[in-house]
Design a protein around this motif. Sequence first.
Motif, PDB file in Angstrom:
ATOM      1  N   TRP A 161      58.371  50.206   9.074  1.00 16.09           N
ATOM      2  CA  TRP A 161      58.697  49.091   9.967  1.00 16.09           C
ATOM      3  C   TRP A 161      57.660  47.995   9.782  1.00 16.09           C
ATOM      4  O   TRP A 161      56.658  48.170   9.088  1.00 16.09           O
ATOM      5  N   LEU A 162      57.922  46.866  10.408  1.00 17.32           N
ATOM      6  CA  LEU A 162      57.014  45.724  10.314  1.00 17.32           C
ATOM      7  C   LEU A 162      56.070  45.709  11.502  1.00 17.32           C
ATOM      8  O   LEU A 162      56.493  45.863  12.648  1.00 17.32           O
ATOM      9  N   GLU A 163      54.794  45.528  11.207  1.00 19.67           N
ATOM     10  CA  GLU A 163      53.772  45.474  12.253  1.00 19.67           C
ATOM     11  C   GLU A 163      53.155  44.084  12.284  1.00 19.67           C
ATOM     12  O   GLU A 163      52.698  43.581  11.252  1.00 19.67           O
ATOM     13  N   PRO A 164      53.159  43.421  13.447  1.00 17.83           N
ATOM     14  CA  PRO A 164      52.567  42.082  13.547  1.00 17.83           C
ATOM     15  C   PRO A 164      51.048  42.159  13.505  1.00 17.83           C
ATOM     16  O   PRO A 164      50.446  43.147  13.920  1.00 17.83           O
ATOM     17  N   GLY A 165      50.444  41.105  12.972  1.00 26.28           N
ATOM     18  CA  GLY A 165      48.981  41.060  12.947  1.00 26.28           C
ATOM     19  C   GLY A 165      48.486  39.913  12.097  1.00 26.28           C
ATOM     20  O   GLY A 165      49.064  39.620  11.045  1.00 26.28           O
ATOM     21  N   ALA A 166      47.431  39.250  12.554  1.00 23.49           N
ATOM     22  CA  ALA A 166      46.793  38.160  11.814  1.00 23.49           C
ATOM     23  C   ALA A 166      47.789  37.077  11.414  1.00 23.49           C
ATOM     24  O   ALA A 166      47.758  36.549  10.295  1.00 23.49           O
ATOM     25  N   GLY A 167      48.708  36.767  12.319  1.00 22.46           N
ATOM     26  CA  GLY A 167      49.646  35.691  12.060  1.00 22.46           C
ATOM     27  C   GLY A 167      50.782  36.024  11.131  1.00 22.46           C
ATOM     28  O   GLY A 167      51.548  35.138  10.743  1.00 22.46           O
ATOM     29  N   ALA A 171      50.274  48.886   2.703  1.00 20.19           N
ATOM     30  CA  ALA A 171      50.068  48.239   1.399  1.00 20.19           C
ATOM     31  C   ALA A 171      50.251  46.734   1.531  1.00 20.19           C
ATOM     32  O   ALA A 171      51.306  46.264   1.954  1.00 20.19           O
ATOM     33  N   ALA A 172      49.226  45.982   1.159  1.00 24.12           N
ATOM     34  CA  ALA A 172      49.289  44.526   1.274  1.00 24.12           C
ATOM     35  C   ALA A 172      50.342  43.929   0.348  1.00 24.12           C
ATOM     36  O   ALA A 172      50.907  42.877   0.633  1.00 24.12           O
ATOM     37  N   ASP A 173      50.598  44.608  -0.774  1.00 26.16           N
ATOM     38  CA  ASP A 173      51.572  44.105  -1.752  1.00 26.16           C
ATOM     39  C   ASP A 173      52.855  44.934  -1.737  1.00 26.16           C
ATOM     40  O   ASP A 173      53.523  45.077  -2.759  1.00 26.16           O
ATOM     41  N   CYS A 174      53.205  45.482  -0.591  1.00 29.27           N
ATOM     42  CA  CYS A 174      54.410  46.305  -0.478  1.00 29.27           C
ATOM     43  C   CYS A 174      55.622  45.521  -0.988  1.00 29.27           C
ATOM     44  O   CYS A 174      55.884  44.411  -0.518  1.00 29.27           O
ATOM     45  N   PRO A 175      56.390  46.067  -1.943  1.00 26.23           N
ATOM     46  CA  PRO A 175      57.535  45.339  -2.500  1.00 26.23           C
ATOM     47  C   PRO A 175      58.741  45.270  -1.568  1.00 26.23           C
ATOM     48  O   PRO A 175      59.617  44.428  -1.748  1.00 26.23           O
ATOM     49  N   SER A 176      58.784  46.148  -0.567  1.00 28.07           N
ATOM     50  CA  SER A 176      59.907  46.153   0.375  1.00 28.07           C
ATOM     51  C   SER A 176      59.383  46.369   1.786  1.00 28.07           C
ATOM     52  O   SER A 176      59.618  47.404   2.408  1.00 28.07           O
ATOM     53  N   PRO A 177      58.619  45.376   2.309  1.00 28.71           N
ATOM     54  CA  PRO A 177      57.935  45.559   3.587  1.00 28.71           C
ATOM     55  C   PRO A 177      58.867  45.897   4.747  1.00 28.71           C
ATOM     56  O   PRO A 177      59.843  45.194   5.004  1.00 28.71           O
ATOM     57  N   GLY A 178      58.542  47.000   5.412  1.00 21.67           N
ATOM     58  CA  GLY A 178      59.313  47.418   6.572  1.00 21.67           C
ATOM     59  C   GLY A 178      60.668  47.987   6.253  1.00 21.67           C
ATOM     60  O   GLY A 178      61.505  48.136   7.148  1.00 21.67           O
ATOM     61  N   ALA A 179      60.909  48.352   4.996  1.00 21.71           N
ATOM     62  CA  ALA A 179      62.263  48.774   4.615  1.00 21.71           C
ATOM     63  C   ALA A 179      62.260  49.761   3.456  1.00 21.71           C
ATOM     64  O   ALA A 179      62.929  49.564   2.447  1.00 21.71           O
ATOM     65  N   HIS A 180      61.495  50.838   3.601  1.00 20.06           N
ATOM     66  CA  HIS A 180      61.486  51.891   2.587  1.00 20.06           C
ATOM     67  C   HIS A 180      61.084  53.204   3.265  1.00 20.06           C
ATOM     68  O   HIS A 180      60.646  53.193   4.424  1.00 20.06           O
TER      69      HIS A 180
END
Length: 225
Positions: free
Chosen positions: A43-49, A57-66
């Motif tokens: 899932w997506l986590e809010p933070g630092a704008g 992973a900062a470079d996640c290719p499918s953020p919040g969806a794997h």
Amino acid sequence: MNVEESIDVTRTPQIPKQRGDLLLDAAARYAEERHWDVSPGTWLEPGAGMERCSCGAADCPSPGAHPAHDDWAGQATGSAVVARRIWGKTPRASILLPTGRSFDALDVPETAGFLALARMERMNIELGPITCTPDRRMHFFVLPGAAVKAPDMVRKLGWAPASVDLVPHGEGDYVLAPPTRVGSRGSVQWARRPTVSNRWLPDAEELVSALAYACGRESAASRGR
């Protein structure tokens, strides 16, 4: 209330719901209405704008969806009660639909998918549910077993499978279900929603010809640019 109304979680409700409520309701209804297995993903986590993937992973290719775990397939459930319990604990988790169980999926570029869809509608071919993803792909739901048969079907039509951007998803794989959101790219949506009329899925053989032709045409056009 019919199935189309109960599963159409992408429309704007009269009373706004939190995103977690939409995901929970959708996961439970996929299990209850369609008897599809559902598995919770990241899932997506809010933070630092900005929002980041829960995998870290900062470079996640499918953020919040794997998948969130290696045993994502083992965590899949076909019980609406269990689905509500899982998403009650992780309400922002994406919804993964394991393929190779209730259905397989034929994955094609969006432009080719809509071209094929128009052709199949003119031919009155019965279609199952179809999703559109934020990365401009379309997934056509078909009977299980398509992932094994599709390459040979494409060859018999005169195409080399490697030259046609048609990717079958079967056992051990998954597709994302609406209203899962992929980072800032947007949400997975229904091009054709699950309804009573498309409860019975088509065989891949009924769709591959139109899909392969459309993919081949798009590939040839791309090479000519």
